[in-house]
Design an enzyme around this catalytic site. Structure first.
Site, PDB file in Angstrom:
ATOM      1  N   GLU A   1      58.474  62.973  26.513  1.00 47.28           N
ATOM      2  CA  GLU A   1      59.340  64.128  26.347  1.00 47.28           C
ATOM      3  C   GLU A   1      58.638  65.429  26.693  1.00 47.28           C
ATOM      4  O   GLU A   1      57.416  65.542  26.626  1.00 47.28           O
ATOM      5  CB  GLU A   1      59.893  64.176  24.926  1.00 47.28           C
TER       6      GLU A   1
ATOM      7  N   CYS B   1      56.496  72.790  27.520  1.00 45.83           N
ATOM      8  CA  CYS B   1      55.543  72.020  26.728  1.00 45.83           C
ATOM      9  C   CYS B   1      55.523  70.596  27.281  1.00 45.83           C
ATOM     10  O   CYS B   1      56.556  69.923  27.254  1.00 45.83           O
ATOM     11  CB  CYS B   1      55.989  72.042  25.267  1.00 45.83           C
TER      12      CYS B   1
ATOM     13  N   CYS C   1      50.035  58.192  21.490  1.00 50.74           N
ATOM     14  CA  CYS C   1      48.754  58.839  21.218  1.00 50.74           C
ATOM     15  C   CYS C   1      47.978  57.945  20.261  1.00 50.74           C
ATOM     16  O   CYS C   1      48.561  57.292  19.403  1.00 50.74           O
ATOM     17  CB  CYS C   1      48.990  60.207  20.563  1.00 50.74           C
TER      18      CYS C   1
ATOM     19  N   CYS D   1      47.208  61.050  13.723  1.00 48.14           N
ATOM     20  CA  CYS D   1      47.401  62.097  12.710  1.00 48.14           C
ATOM     21  C   CYS D   1      48.593  61.725  11.824  1.00 48.14           C
ATOM     22  O   CYS D   1      49.628  61.292  12.321  1.00 48.14           O
ATOM     23  CB  CYS D   1      47.634  63.450  13.370  1.00 48.14           C
TER      24      CYS D   1
ATOM     25  N   CYS E   1      52.286  63.277  12.355  1.00 46.57           N
ATOM     26  CA  CYS E   1      52.807  63.420  13.719  1.00 46.57           C
ATOM     27  C   CYS E   1      53.628  62.218  14.165  1.00 46.57           C
ATOM     28  O   CYS E   1      53.181  61.074  14.054  1.00 46.57           O
ATOM     29  CB  CYS E   1      51.627  63.632  14.660  1.00 46.57           C
TER      30      CYS E   1
ATOM     31  N   GLY F   1      50.570  63.194  22.970  1.00 48.56           N
ATOM     32  CA  GLY F   1      49.301  62.808  23.585  1.00 48.56           C
ATOM     33  C   GLY F   1      48.175  63.756  23.274  1.00 48.56           C
ATOM     34  O   GLY F   1      48.388  64.924  22.943  1.00 48.56           O
ATOM     35  N   GLU F   2      46.952  63.225  23.357  1.00 46.91           N
ATOM     36  CA  GLU F   2      45.761  64.049  23.173  1.00 46.91           C
ATOM     37  C   GLU F   2      45.206  64.323  24.576  1.00 46.91           C
ATOM     38  O   GLU F   2      44.643  63.422  25.212  1.00 46.91           O
ATOM     39  CB  GLU F   2      44.753  63.288  22.285  1.00 46.91           C
TER      40      GLU F   2
ATOM     41  N   SER G   1      46.053  72.119  23.940  1.00 46.69           N
ATOM     42  CA  SER G   1      45.840  71.920  22.514  1.00 46.69           C
ATOM     43  C   SER G   1      45.160  70.579  22.261  1.00 46.69           C
ATOM     44  O   SER G   1      45.546  69.561  22.819  1.00 46.69           O
ATOM     45  CB  SER G   1      47.208  71.962  21.816  1.00 46.69           C
TER      46      SER G   1
ATOM     47  N   LEU H   1      43.341  72.630  14.005  1.00 44.79           N
ATOM     48  CA  LEU H   1      42.364  72.526  12.921  1.00 44.79           C
ATOM     49  C   LEU H   1      43.026  71.987  11.651  1.00 44.79           C
ATOM     50  O   LEU H   1      42.604  70.993  11.087  1.00 44.79           O
ATOM     51  CB  LEU H   1      41.719  73.901  12.687  1.00 44.79           C
TER      52      LEU H   1
ATOM     53  N   CYS I   1      57.245  67.745  18.316  1.00 42.83           N
ATOM     54  CA  CYS I   1      56.729  66.806  19.320  1.00 42.83           C
ATOM     55  C   CYS I   1      56.836  65.370  18.834  1.00 42.83           C
ATOM     56  O   CYS I   1      56.548  65.049  17.709  1.00 42.83           O
ATOM     57  CB  CYS I   1      55.305  67.191  19.737  1.00 42.83           C
TER      58      CYS I   1
HETATM   59  N1  SAH Z   1      47.328  66.132  20.644  1.00 45.88           N
HETATM   60  C1  SAH Z   1      47.188  67.520  20.754  1.00 45.88           C
HETATM   61  C2  SAH Z   1      48.377  68.203  21.394  1.00 45.88           C
HETATM   62  C3  SAH Z   1      49.723  67.687  21.027  1.00 45.88           C
HETATM   63  S1  SAH Z   1      50.288  67.956  19.372  1.00 45.88           S
HETATM   64  C4  SAH Z   1      46.901  68.127  19.400  1.00 45.88           C
HETATM   65  O1  SAH Z   1      47.014  67.433  18.400  1.00 45.88           O
HETATM   66  O2  SAH Z   1      46.519  69.294  19.363  1.00 45.88           O
HETATM   67  C5  SAH Z   1      50.740  69.680  19.398  1.00 45.88           C
HETATM   68  C6  SAH Z   1      50.648  70.359  18.060  1.00 45.88           C
HETATM   69  O3  SAH Z   1      51.700  69.935  17.191  1.00 45.88           O
HETATM   70  C7  SAH Z   1      49.347  70.091  17.335  1.00 45.88           C
HETATM   71  O4  SAH Z   1      48.816  71.275  16.821  1.00 45.88           O
HETATM   72  C8  SAH Z   1      49.807  69.153  16.249  1.00 45.88           C
HETATM   73  O5  SAH Z   1      48.903  69.136  15.189  1.00 45.88           O
HETATM   74  C9  SAH Z   1      51.173  69.721  15.907  1.00 45.88           C
HETATM   75  N2  SAH Z   1      52.032  68.828  15.149  1.00 45.88           N
HETATM   76  C10 SAH Z   1      52.208  67.507  15.290  1.00 45.88           C
HETATM   77  N3  SAH Z   1      53.098  67.036  14.390  1.00 45.88           N
HETATM   78  C11 SAH Z   1      53.496  68.088  13.654  1.00 45.88           C
HETATM   79  C12 SAH Z   1      54.396  68.254  12.560  1.00 45.88           C
HETATM   80  N4  SAH Z   1      55.049  67.220  12.041  1.00 45.88           N
HETATM   81  N5  SAH Z   1      54.552  69.488  12.059  1.00 45.88           N
HETATM   82  C13 SAH Z   1      53.884  70.557  12.573  1.00 45.88           C
HETATM   83  N6  SAH Z   1      53.029  70.471  13.601  1.00 45.88           N
HETATM   84  C14 SAH Z   1      52.825  69.255  14.145  1.00 45.88           C
HETATM   85 FE1  SF4 Z   2      47.494  63.980  16.476  1.00 49.20          FE
HETATM   86 FE2  SF4 Z   2      48.213  65.473  18.577  1.00 49.20          FE
HETATM   87 FE3  SF4 Z   2      48.069  62.812  18.787  1.00 49.20          FE
HETATM   88 FE4  SF4 Z   2      49.995  63.881  17.338  1.00 49.20          FE
HETATM   89  S1  SF4 Z   2      49.726  64.113  19.517  1.00 49.20           S
HETATM   90  S2  SF4 Z   2      48.718  62.109  16.776  1.00 49.20           S
HETATM   91  S3  SF4 Z   2      48.973  65.675  16.492  1.00 49.20           S
HETATM   92  S4  SF4 Z   2      46.390  64.195  18.378  1.00 49.20           S
END
Ligand code: SAH
Ligand code: SF4
Length: 351
Positions: free
Chosen positions: A96, A109, A116, A120, A123, A163-164, A195, A219, A337
């Site tokens: 997406e 975006c 991924c 986390c 997510c 994705g990371e 990011s 962070l 996302c």
């Molecule tokens: N993988 C990378 C980029 C994609 S995620 C990363 O983690 O930075 C993009 C952003 O969305 C990241 O800052 C992530 O921590 C945040 N994110 C993911 N799920 C979320 C949620 N449920 N609520 C708020 N932010 C979220």
């Molecule tokens: Fe974590 Fe970013 Fe991967 Fe979601 S997309 S699992 S926030 S690293």
């Protein structure tokens, strides 16, 4: 191995690589410029490249894959015009991307992987693990085909979809070069943000590329105890190691780093955490974005109250750190996302 698998995806090539390929095919190198221009438009077949001979178009189709994403789902916010797309890529995987409208221009975006593997806890993108990396051309396709569908010019790109990005390092780097190169759609690197969840060694490698992009660090907590409980990556790269990499990035590139900080009730929103965060960032140009958590049903984490967010922001400011609270775009659609893909996977519509 099938013939299809041996073929190269033509959109992954830089103009120099394309020239070399054409030379091998016995073609004039200047054709590379023409073809490259077509590849950076949302064309669906080589036959649309009307200034090339029929014979050359046929030979290109025999030699290369032209990736064309198909839009399988689209949501448009009635509130702010945010558009969310679910694309089906070659081979059937879905990813997406989102178009966000800001006063300073339109931002896309993009996703960088199918799924991924960082896991986390908050997510939706990571729920099914990693299926595969996206190629540079496929990431570019997200931008090109959003421009085509929406009819809107794109001025900014954020690598913040599924994705990371630094886990798919080579393809992402190639994408950054392709999308910003003078022969393509020329999105300036200063208009691109990447990011990452904090792969410290990759951040250091990225620093050496001396790009002009903005690095954004997810962070989300300043202490390892809280961070590791929501982000398994913290085990491999604890906060101190991550900050060391961030300092190296700033020292090498001179680019200010942006920190994403997710506000989760009683988990990341305590005042001592604001103070600890301020101490971590002291002395370095940094910007903090406070993001209210978007609840996903698989996780017990809840968003902080607006009052708690405000208190946290004020505590940061008292310690000299500026922070903005990010506005939620597309509140009426699945704009966070991973949510649209997740819902579609659950409904079993496309995979
Ligand atoms: N993988 C990378 C980029 C994609 S995620 C990363 O983690 O930075 C993009 C952003 O969305 C990241 O800052 C992530 O921590 C945040 N994110 C993911 N799920 C979320 C949620 N449920 N609520 C708020 N932010 C979220
Ligand atoms: Fe974590 Fe970013 Fe991967 Fe979601 S997309 S699992 S926030 S690293």
């Amino acid at each position: 191995m099938s013939e299809q698998m041996l073929k190269k995806e033509i959109k992954n090539l830089t103009i120099e690589e394309l020239k070399a390929e054409l030379k091998e095919m016995g073609e004039k190198p200047f054709r590379a410029g023409q073809i490259f221009q077509w590849l950076h438009q949302p064309v669906s077949s080589f036959d649309e490249m009307t200034n090339l001979s029929k014979d050359l178009r046929t030979r290109l189709a025999e030699r290369f894959i032209l990736t064309v994403p198909v839009c399988v789902r689209k949501q448009v916010s009635q509130v702010d015009g945010t558009r969310k797309y679910l694309w089906q890529m070659q081979g059937g995987d879905c990813v997406e991307s989102v178009l966000m409208k800001y006063e300073h221009g339109n931002t896309v975006c993009v996703s960088t992987q199918v799924g991924c593997r960082m896991g986390c806890k908050f997510c939706a993108s990571g729920l099914f693990g990693l299926k595969r990396h996206l190629s540079a051309g496929e990431i570019l396709d997200e931008v090109l085909f959003i421009q085509k569908d929406s009819g809107e010019p794109v001025s900014n790109i954020v690598l913040m979809g599924t994705g990371e990005p630094l886990d798919n390092y080579d393809n992402v780097l190639r994408f950054l070069h392709l999308v910003s190169c003078p022969e393509g759609i020329q999105i300036g690197q200063r208009h691109i943000s990447l990011s990452t969840s904090g792969l410290a060694d990759r951040i250091e490698r990225l620093a050496k590329e001396k790009l002009q992009i903005t690095l954004s660090i997810s962070l989300h907590a300043p202490d390892d105890e809280s961070r590791v409980s929501i982000m398994p990556v913290d085990k491999r790269y604890p906060v101190a190691r991550l900050m060391e990499a961030c300092n190296y990035y700033f020292d090498t590139t001179g680019r200010r780093i942006s920190y994403e900080y997710m506000m989760a009730k009683d988990k990341t929103d305590r005042i001592w955490q604001a103070e600890k965060l301020a101490a971590l960032l002291r002395g370095r140009p940094a910007h903090v974005n406070l993001i209210p958590l978007n609840p996903v049903k698989e996780s017990p984490l809840q968003p902080s109250s607006p009052q708690a967010v405000r208190r946290f922001q004020q505590a940061l400011e008292r310690h000299g750190i500026t922070a903005t609270v990010r506005r939620r775009l597309g509140p009426d659609i699945d704009a966070a996302c991973g949510q649209l893909r997740r819902r579609t996977l659950e409904e079993g519509e496309t995979e």
